[in-house]
Scaffold this active site. Structure first.
Site, PDB file in Angstrom:
ATOM      1  CG  HIS A  46       7.955  12.967  36.463  1.00  0.00           C
ATOM      2  ND1 HIS A  46       8.061  12.895  35.052  1.00  0.00           N
ATOM      3  CD2 HIS A  46       7.172  14.460  36.570  1.00  0.00           C
ATOM      4  CE1 HIS A  46       7.442  13.927  34.304  1.00  0.00           C
ATOM      5  NE2 HIS A  46       6.724  14.682  35.476  1.00  0.00           N
TER       6      HIS A  46
ATOM      7  CB  SER B 140       8.010  13.395  42.222  1.00  0.00           C
ATOM      8  OG  SER B 140       7.633  14.669  42.376  1.00  0.00           O
TER       9      SER B 140
ATOM     10  CG  ASP C 133       5.140  11.042  34.331  1.00  0.00           C
ATOM     11  OD1 ASP C 133       6.054  10.095  34.510  1.00  0.00           O
ATOM     12  OD2 ASP C 133       5.138  11.716  33.461  1.00  0.00           O
TER      13      ASP C 133
END
Length: 245
Positions: free
Chosen positions: A127, A154, A163
């Protein structure tokens, strides 16, 4: 490198197993897929990408797979009436390849609970933000609007929370005063291509696991942001000129 004692990039202790199998899901260009293919080409991935699956028929990442001799599969989501029906078909296609790990590399679909639970603990995503900041879309624009000094990317385990799964590794990029969305996106991309192969290799070699709701590396629970590479750490790995950063 902060927050973790060992030399995590080099101190590898592979488990004595056969070749570990990876299926990669994409929707577009596939630059992170290419980073994984490049590592596999040099026998540095810790396993084998056995299939690349896309929900978009003309995704360029499929050509990247074909060029590397990897099975490229198209499963268009528009041919299914519901998300659940599509995910059920996708599960069947993935399981034909018997993967140890499912890697999301720009797969632009919100996954159903059934799908996430089926591959729980063996599915990673990357992400473009320093999670938990800026979940969802348009992360670079949001970071610039907030005037942050640091941004990044990340790698995290996929859970039902968008997420929101436990983070394995992050890489920081400093945000300059004259930063644009395009320049920031490019800087973050270079770091994505650095840390995603690292996380995949850790998993395939048995070093990275999901234990409960925590990412664990070499038996040590990681902090909420995972192992974090500072801007200088990442720049050194990428041979960037810090004076220009």
């Amino acid at each position: 490198m902060s927050d973790y004692a060992s030399d995590t990039l080099n101190d590898l202790t592979p488990e004595p197993t056969g070749a570990r199998r990876v299926v990669v899901l994409i929707s577009g260009n596939g630059s992170n897929l290419q980073a994984l293919i490049d590592e596999q080409t040099h026998d540095r991935l810790g396993g084998e990408i056995v299939a690349v699956i896309s929900n978009v028929a003309d995704a360029y990442g499929l050509q990247r797979a074909r060029d590397a001799g990897i099975d490229a599969v198209v499963l268009p989501h528009g041919e299914y009436d519901t998300r659940e029906a599509y995910d059920g078909a996708l599960i069947k296609v993935i399981e034909r390849h018997e993967p140890d790990l499912v890697v999301l590399a720009g797969f632009m679909r919100i996954l159903s609970s059934r799908f996430v639970q089926r591959f729980h603990g063996r599915m990673l995503n990357i992400h473009p933000s320093l999670l938990p900041a800026y979940r969802g879309l348009n992360t670079h624009a949001k970071a610039l609007a907030d005037g942050v000094a640091e941004h990044g990317c990340s790698v995290h385990f996929v859970t039902e929370e968008l997420d929101g799964g436990p983070v394995a590794i992050q890489a920081v990029v400093n945000v300059s005063g004259d930063e644009t969305e395009t320049s920031l996106k490019e800087k973050v991309h270079t770091r994505e291509h650095l840390i995603y192969p690292i996380a995949v290799k850790w998993f395939l070699e048995g070093r990275l696991r999901l234990v409960g709701e925590t990412a664990v590396l070499d038996g040590t629970p990681l902090p909420p942001h995972g192992l974090r590479l500072s801007h200088a750490d990442a720049a050194e790995e990428l041979d960037e000129d810090l004076d220009d950063a």
